[in-house]
Scaffold this motif. Structure first.
Motif, PDB file in Angstrom:
ATOM      1  N   MET A   1       1.136  -1.233   0.077  1.00 42.68           N
ATOM      2  CA  MET A   1      -0.307  -0.101  -0.029  1.00 42.68           C
ATOM      3  C   MET A   1       0.616   0.951   0.008  1.00 42.68           C
ATOM      4  O   MET A   1       2.269   1.474   0.914  1.00 42.68           O
ATOM      5  CB  MET A   1      -1.185  -0.220   1.320  1.00 42.68           C
ATOM      6  CG  MET A   1      -1.833  -1.522   1.258  1.00 42.68           C
ATOM      7  SD  MET A   1      -2.538  -1.639   0.204  1.00 42.68           S
ATOM      8  CE  MET A   1      -3.576  -0.189  -0.643  1.00 42.68           C
ATOM      9  N   ASP A   2       1.065   2.267  -1.012  1.00 42.07           N
ATOM     10  CA  ASP A   2       1.322   3.223  -0.603  1.00 42.07           C
ATOM     11  C   ASP A   2       1.602   3.745   0.305  1.00 42.07           C
ATOM     12  O   ASP A   2       2.730   3.943   0.794  1.00 42.07           O
ATOM     13  CB  ASP A   2       0.579   4.260  -1.606  1.00 42.07           C
ATOM     14  CG  ASP A   2       0.440   4.257  -3.598  1.00 42.07           C
ATOM     15  OD1 ASP A   2       1.466   3.141  -3.907  1.00 42.07           O
ATOM     16  OD2 ASP A   2       0.325   5.202  -4.483  1.00 42.07           O
ATOM     17  N   ASP A   3       0.603   3.968   1.663  1.00 38.18           N
ATOM     18  CA  ASP A   3       0.394   4.901   1.935  1.00 38.18           C
ATOM     19  C   ASP A   3       1.131   4.117   3.409  1.00 38.18           C
ATOM     20  O   ASP A   3       1.376   4.700   4.667  1.00 38.18           O
ATOM     21  CB  ASP A   3      -0.635   5.440   2.884  1.00 38.18           C
ATOM     22  CG  ASP A   3      -1.701   4.273   3.197  1.00 38.18           C
ATOM     23  OD1 ASP A   3      -1.351   3.372   3.699  1.00 38.18           O
ATOM     24  OD2 ASP A   3      -3.216   4.379   2.205  1.00 38.18           O
ATOM     25  N   GLY A   4       1.606   3.282   3.474  1.00 38.98           N
ATOM     26  CA  GLY A   4       1.890   1.960   4.646  1.00 38.98           C
ATOM     27  C   GLY A   4       1.100   1.217   5.233  1.00 38.98           C
ATOM     28  O   GLY A   4       1.282   0.796   6.452  1.00 38.98           O
TER      29      GLY A   4
END
Lengths: 353, 353
Positions: free
Chosen positions: A294-297
């Motif tokens: 996920m891009d946002d971690g």
């Protein structure tokens, strides 16, 4: 073997957080599904950008523990092999198993270099506080992996005629013989020379190397099938996967995604979460490996939901499979009064074929 | 007054999470900066999509507590007014102040309908467990806001000749007289008829209405200046801001962003976090209101970093301001051994003018 890529990159996936009927927040993610020959079988988003796999590759990092003969030399149990692949919640059984690995090697908690933190499992943390205790390195979610490193190190020390305590000092450093074995296993499974990879320090102080999702998924396709691995590595991967399938509680803990999935699917699925929204999985019956970021971690509500949706699309066979995966793919969100206030879901219209 | 929009929408902002020198994860966010006349003074991302402001609008929701005369009728202190605007950590001083508000109204914890949860402040939660205690509704991060609702309700009950306990039952429901007062304050500050707004249930069981960032920022420009508000609302907003500036610990707690910022800036900045990556702020000396939302709902490491960067750009005047804001805008990330492993930052090249 070089990695082949399909021609068309697919758009990234979205996991939505609904409050009432409204999308309150959303998470973007990328996925690579590979076979053990290096073919991309499905993809979404960016599968070429190097990402830190964090704890999602503990299975690969544990290969030398078995392949070297260390696990057998010190009589590690299947529970303890499962714990070597774990990000556990610091529940009493996890702590006891990690302590026992160290004892079998003639060592103790002081050898661990992962640092201490309160158990991730809330009730376990509160129980510790109620007993007027403080957490030790054994409660660290990585203590099983580190106990495995210590066991490997004790075996290497014995072979070289070294004092194990002295030999193990600084085992978390990239150039220490233990970490070189661990990193070499990651490199050969993923076909990735780590010398060129961006490197960072993980939460538990070992190096973490950034690799593309397609390389990570390849590594798990190989670990799930043995294809492309040496017989020793293939055997070690199978033994570790079996140990986790037999003792899924040890790899995570009460109510946790990985434990619930592997309790249900057994050897049909090996999946392992990593910090910062990473998941890796081996799907042996399909001959596939999966890696997502996920891009946002976000791990708990984004990476897990996406992994559940992927298992629905690729692995689900019967009603029992469907029932479990539905609860994991669309969890209900409740507030402090227990009122249902929303749910998580993969964005409607997402297609996996 | 209608909201005017600038012609060109700006791209969204990014907050980066670095591990070593590599971007490991990143968060996307939108920001509206408005003046009290409804002009957009700066924007990034989507400021028109309705978003749930959650706890970021507690200042506006607390206006009726003061404007109605309830706070004075029951002798609430400045600490307790600050707590009415708070998402606190459940530290002992927060819990005691909330209990005292209820006692001043002749009521007790049983009146609170926010639900119970363990204190958000880790040490406070562990201390509670060590004392063999369980959390109550007083530990809920919203207990001060709810104690304010109860105080308002007790005042309304008195005026109407009702028994306060009976009258307050169900005060969290949208149609209850207390919640109608609270929602009406939000609607008039933001120029938003809530009847058309998407509605959800908040963590503490009251309704939350989704409004565009530009409407929320307008509300805070007004609350910071009094422009566009009735004299009663303007006075109530100023008194609440003053109370928070005098007792910033009460609005959040030990080490928390809002408490640290307002301890330093006093009445120069009012800022308030909300769940799911929301922040609202009033900058009275500039006559501006700010509202921001991270797409993925990340508060602690994304919304806070973005708010700190906005304060650097718009409010920072001297070396002392710069020193505090730098630590908040680029926090260092450490692992369980205390080793620096990375940092947070606004994406390089972001411009605020």
């Amino acid at each position: 073997m070089s990695l082949r890529s399909t021609a068309m990159p697919a758009p990234e996936l979205r996991v939505e957080v609904l409050r009432g009927g409204t999308v309150e927040s959303f998470h973007r993610g990328s996925v690579a599904v590979m076979d053990a020959d290096g073919a991309v079988r499905w993809q979404a988003g960016d599968i070429h950008r190097p990402i830190f796999p964090r704890s999602a590759v503990k299975l690969l990092q544990a290969l030398p523990l078995v392949a070297s003969g260390a696990a057998d030399a010190f009589g590690l149990s299947d529970e303890q092999l499962a714990l070597a692949c774990a990000s556990h919640g610091g529940e009493p059984a996890h702590v006891a198993a990690a302590a026992d690995v160290l004892a079998k090697c003639g060592l103790d908690t002081l050898t661990l270099e992962c640092g201490a933190h309160w158990p991730g499992h809330d009730a376990a943390a509160r129980a510790l506080a109620r007993q007027q205790q403080e957490p030790t390195a054994l409660h660290n979610n990585c203590s099983g992996k580190h106990a495995g490193f210590v066991c490997l190190g004790a075996c290497l020390a014995q072979a070289g005629g070294h004092d194990p305590r002295g030999f193990l000092s600084g085992y978390v450093q990239a150039q220490h013989p233990v970490m070189r074995e661990v990193s070499a296993a990651l490199a050969r499974c993923t076909d990735s020379p780590l010398a060129d990879a961006p490197v960072g320090t993980d939460g538990c102080s070992i190096p973490t190397y950034a690799l593309p999702l397609r390389a990570l998924a390849l590594g798990f396709a190989r670990a799930g099938t043995g294809v492309g691995l040496s017989p020793t590595d293939a055997h070690a991967a199978h033994r570790l996967r079996q140990a986790v399938a037999r003792h899924p509680f040890m790899v995570a803990g009460s109510g946790r995604f990985d434990s619930r999935v592997m309790e249900h699917f057994g050897e049909r699925v090996f999946c392992k979460v990593g910090a910062e929204g990473v998941y890796c999985a081996a799907l042996p019956e399909l001959g596939l490996g999966v890696a997502l970021k996920m891009d946002d971690g976000n791990t708990a509500r984004a990476a897990e939901v996406l992994m559940a949706a992927l298992l629905q699309a690729w692995v689900q066979r019967d009603e029992a499979d469907a029932q479990l995966l539905q609860t994991l793919a669309e969890p209900v969100l409740r507030n402090w009064n227990g009122t249902e206030v929303g749910r998580l879901r993969l964005a409607p219209g997402t297609r996996f074929n």
